[in-house]
Write a protein that holds these residues in place. Sequence first.
Motif, PDB file in Angstrom:
ATOM      1  N   LEU A   2      76.214  43.770  24.739  1.00 16.77           N
ATOM      2  CA  LEU A   2      76.347  43.570  23.298  1.00 16.77           C
ATOM      3  C   LEU A   2      77.060  44.732  22.612  1.00 16.77           C
ATOM      4  O   LEU A   2      77.683  44.566  21.572  1.00 16.77           O
ATOM      5  N   VAL A   3      76.924  45.927  23.194  1.00 18.84           N
ATOM      6  CA  VAL A   3      77.554  47.123  22.640  1.00 18.84           C
ATOM      7  C   VAL A   3      78.206  47.883  23.788  1.00 18.84           C
ATOM      8  O   VAL A   3      77.632  47.989  24.874  1.00 18.84           O
ATOM      9  N   ASP A   7      81.598  52.545  21.874  1.00 18.05           N
ATOM     10  CA  ASP A   7      81.022  52.387  20.532  1.00 18.05           C
ATOM     11  C   ASP A   7      79.975  53.468  20.283  1.00 18.05           C
ATOM     12  O   ASP A   7      79.904  54.058  19.200  1.00 18.05           O
ATOM     13  N   ALA A  11      80.090  56.745  17.672  1.00 16.01           N
ATOM     14  CA  ALA A  11      79.054  56.860  16.643  1.00 16.01           C
ATOM     15  C   ALA A  11      78.228  58.138  16.803  1.00 16.01           C
ATOM     16  O   ALA A  11      77.908  58.811  15.817  1.00 16.01           O
ATOM     17  N   HIS A 196      72.502  37.965  21.619  1.00 13.79           N
ATOM     18  CA  HIS A 196      73.566  38.108  20.622  1.00 13.79           C
ATOM     19  C   HIS A 196      73.142  37.524  19.273  1.00 13.79           C
ATOM     20  O   HIS A 196      73.715  37.876  18.233  1.00 13.79           O
ATOM     21  N   LYS A 200      70.712  42.574  15.327  1.00 13.33           N
ATOM     22  CA  LYS A 200      71.314  42.580  13.986  1.00 13.33           C
ATOM     23  C   LYS A 200      72.228  43.782  13.785  1.00 13.33           C
ATOM     24  O   LYS A 200      73.377  43.646  13.360  1.00 13.33           O
ATOM     25  N   SER A 201      71.725  44.987  14.083  1.00 17.93           N
ATOM     26  CA  SER A 201      72.525  46.196  13.900  1.00 17.93           C
ATOM     27  C   SER A 201      71.908  47.346  14.681  1.00 17.93           C
ATOM     28  O   SER A 201      70.732  47.308  15.045  1.00 17.93           O
ATOM     29  N   ARG A 213      76.453  53.843  11.698  1.00 17.96           N
ATOM     30  CA  ARG A 213      76.339  52.500  12.275  1.00 17.96           C
ATOM     31  C   ARG A 213      77.173  52.380  13.553  1.00 17.96           C
ATOM     32  O   ARG A 213      78.330  52.808  13.597  1.00 17.96           O
ATOM     33  N   VAL A 214      76.564  51.794  14.576  1.00 18.04           N
ATOM     34  CA  VAL A 214      77.267  51.533  15.836  1.00 18.04           C
ATOM     35  C   VAL A 214      77.847  50.126  15.795  1.00 18.04           C
ATOM     36  O   VAL A 214      79.014  49.898  16.070  1.00 18.04           O
ATOM     37  N   ILE A 215      76.986  49.158  15.444  1.00 13.68           N
ATOM     38  CA  ILE A 215      77.439  47.774  15.237  1.00 13.68           C
ATOM     39  C   ILE A 215      76.690  47.210  14.033  1.00 13.68           C
ATOM     40  O   ILE A 215      75.621  47.686  13.676  1.00 13.68           O
TER      41      ILE A 215
END
Length: 215
Positions: A2-3, A7, A11, A196, A200-201, A213-215
């Motif tokens: 997902l990440v 990323d 961050a 997925h 959320k974040s 924020r990463v995602i």
Amino acid sequence: MLVGKEDFVKAISEAISKAKERKFVETVEMAVNLKNVDMRKPENRIDTILLLPHGLGKPRKVGVFARGETMIKAKSANADIVLSPEDIDQLSKDKRKARKIANEIDFFVAEAPLMAEIGRKLGAILGPRGKIPQPIPPLSDPKPIIDRLRNSVRIRTRDKMTFHVPIGIRTMKIDAMAENALEVIKVVENKYENPHLILKSVFVKTTMGPAVRVI
């Protein structure tokens, strides 16, 4: 995944650059926010101990409840505190001292036959802190589990949609912290059927620095 690792590298680098220098070495932690999951149902909650591939840059503190030979082995393994059945009884009468130890020690291990007594006398203090001991067989060598816990973190959502977990300290290599963070994300991926739709974040920050924020 997902990440991606990059990323996290980006961050974490930004979070460290934005954080003021402190007189102590700050922890770098991540916050994971979830959605579309009913945390009122216990089966949807995350409660696990994760071994980080690169540790946290400093060993976690591990306490051992044991008797006889296992006590000797625990001391030889450099457990941060070794508690006997007599200590359990004394701590049950000195709640202030029991709370102090529970707050200072990150993980506890206990010989299986002592678990019932620990639960009865110290469960009210250890339970809410997520510090219920991990049982080991009587007379077993606690060193392997002590060594593993020194580089582990506990991920625990309870009934919340957000959890926080340390991934290193400011002086660690950023690549190492990014790889630690990826292992945390894998916990979410492995827990839910459609991760997925659940993630959320994700944010990273130092102890006293701003969140990035990463995602």
